[in-house]
Design a protein around this motif. Structure first.
Motif, PDB file in Angstrom:
ATOM      1  N   GLN A  11     131.444  51.864 -59.602  1.00  0.00           N
ATOM      2  CA  GLN A  11     130.225  52.548 -59.284  1.00  0.00           C
ATOM      3  C   GLN A  11     130.651  53.936 -58.836  1.00  0.00           C
ATOM      4  N   ARG A  12     129.306  54.545 -58.406  1.00  0.00           N
ATOM      5  CA  ARG A  12     129.259  55.926 -58.200  1.00  0.00           C
ATOM      6  C   ARG A  12     130.229  56.412 -56.991  1.00  0.00           C
ATOM      7  N   PHE A  13     130.147  55.648 -56.037  1.00  0.00           N
ATOM      8  CA  PHE A  13     130.886  56.189 -54.729  1.00  0.00           C
ATOM      9  C   PHE A  13     132.127  55.520 -54.319  1.00  0.00           C
ATOM     10  N   LYS A  14     133.309  56.109 -53.904  1.00  0.00           N
ATOM     11  CA  LYS A  14     134.611  55.502 -53.678  1.00  0.00           C
ATOM     12  C   LYS A  14     134.783  55.199 -52.390  1.00  0.00           C
ATOM     13  N   ILE A  15     135.275  53.872 -52.237  1.00  0.00           N
ATOM     14  CA  ILE A  15     135.572  53.442 -50.880  1.00  0.00           C
ATOM     15  C   ILE A  15     136.893  53.530 -50.601  1.00  0.00           C
TER      16      ILE A  15
END
Length: 249
Positions: free
Chosen positions: A214-218
């Motif tokens: 997905q677009r945002f990294k954890i």
């Protein structure tokens, strides 16, 4: 692509990831956002998913009281939960995020297991309230109406003050190269704080979420100690994950 085929793709994405955005599905299918909005509206009216601001969520995402058939891949999630609870020992302090797999973990925790459980998830907290020996501490803050998870500064500050033994971190997408990712910025911040608040990170995930981004990294994959899927650790679908320093259950 016919409308029926398009709507089936939407349903598949919602069932696997629990939540989708109009813009992401439009890009995936190379159609307009308006087309996807109309498709999701029709599917919502037909009670196949729930339309929310900017996208859609699965029917079981924040309503675990639905009939079992409404929970996607429930048998696989139950298999994951049975593996997960073997990691929990009496006297431990644990942290559980939201999602239907973690709801299944909460449901399967033995009622006589004496533990303390922190959670930012309202549905998980409610599920745990029936466990006589489990002390439930709800991470407070602004509640996301879609995921029913506490978000924002208050929740993050509370997480900054604890250090739990194990965190069961709900997964949206996981990939060997891109790590853990999500499309909800607020949820990403909470999950980052959960990682910092934990000695050991366990990622329960159905195998259909593997190799997706997905677009945002954890975080990178090296922040995860254990990956639990419904598969056997030797399964070919896990070959890429076996090559990194990650325990598989």
């Amino acid at each position: 692509m016919l409308k029926a085929e398009r709507q089936q793709v939407i349903l598949n994405e919602v069932r696997i990831h629990n939540r989708v955005l109009f813009t992401d599905i439009a890009e995936l299918l190379s159609v307009s956002v308006d087309t996807i909005r109309r498709d999701i509206t029709e599917l919502s009216v037909a009670k196949k998913l729930k339309k929310v601001h900017g996208g859609a969520i699965s029917l079981g995402f924040n309503n675990y009281q639905l009939e079992n058939q409404e929970i996607y891949a429930l048998e696989n999630k139950s298999r994951i939960a049975r593996k997960a609870i073997t990691l929990i020992k009496s006297g431990q302090v644990i942290l559980i995020s939201g999602g239907t797999t973690n709801m299944e973990i909460a449901r399967m925790i033995p009622p006589n297991l004496k533990i303390t459980c922190f959670t930012p998830s309202l549905p998980v907290a409610v599920q745990l309230m029936s466990k006589a020996e489990v002390d439930v501490i709800l991470i407070g803050g602004k509640l996301s109406k879609d995921s029913q998870i506490a978000i924002g500064g208050c929740a993050i500050n509370m997480l900054n003050d604890i250090k739990v033994d194990i965190c069961f971190l709900g997964i949206n997408s996981i990939d060997v190269n891109n790590g853990l990712t999500d499309f909800d910025w607020d949820i990403v911040q909470i999950k980052k704080a959960m990682i910092q608040a934990s000695k050991k990170i366990v990622a329960p995930s159905i195998s259909e979420k593997l190799n997706s981004t997905q677009r945002f990294k954890i975080c990178d994959l090296d922040k995860i100690d254990v990956l639990i899927t419904e598969l056997e650790p030797e399964d070919d679908k896990l070959s890429a994950f076996r090559e990194v320093n990650l325990k598989l259950l």
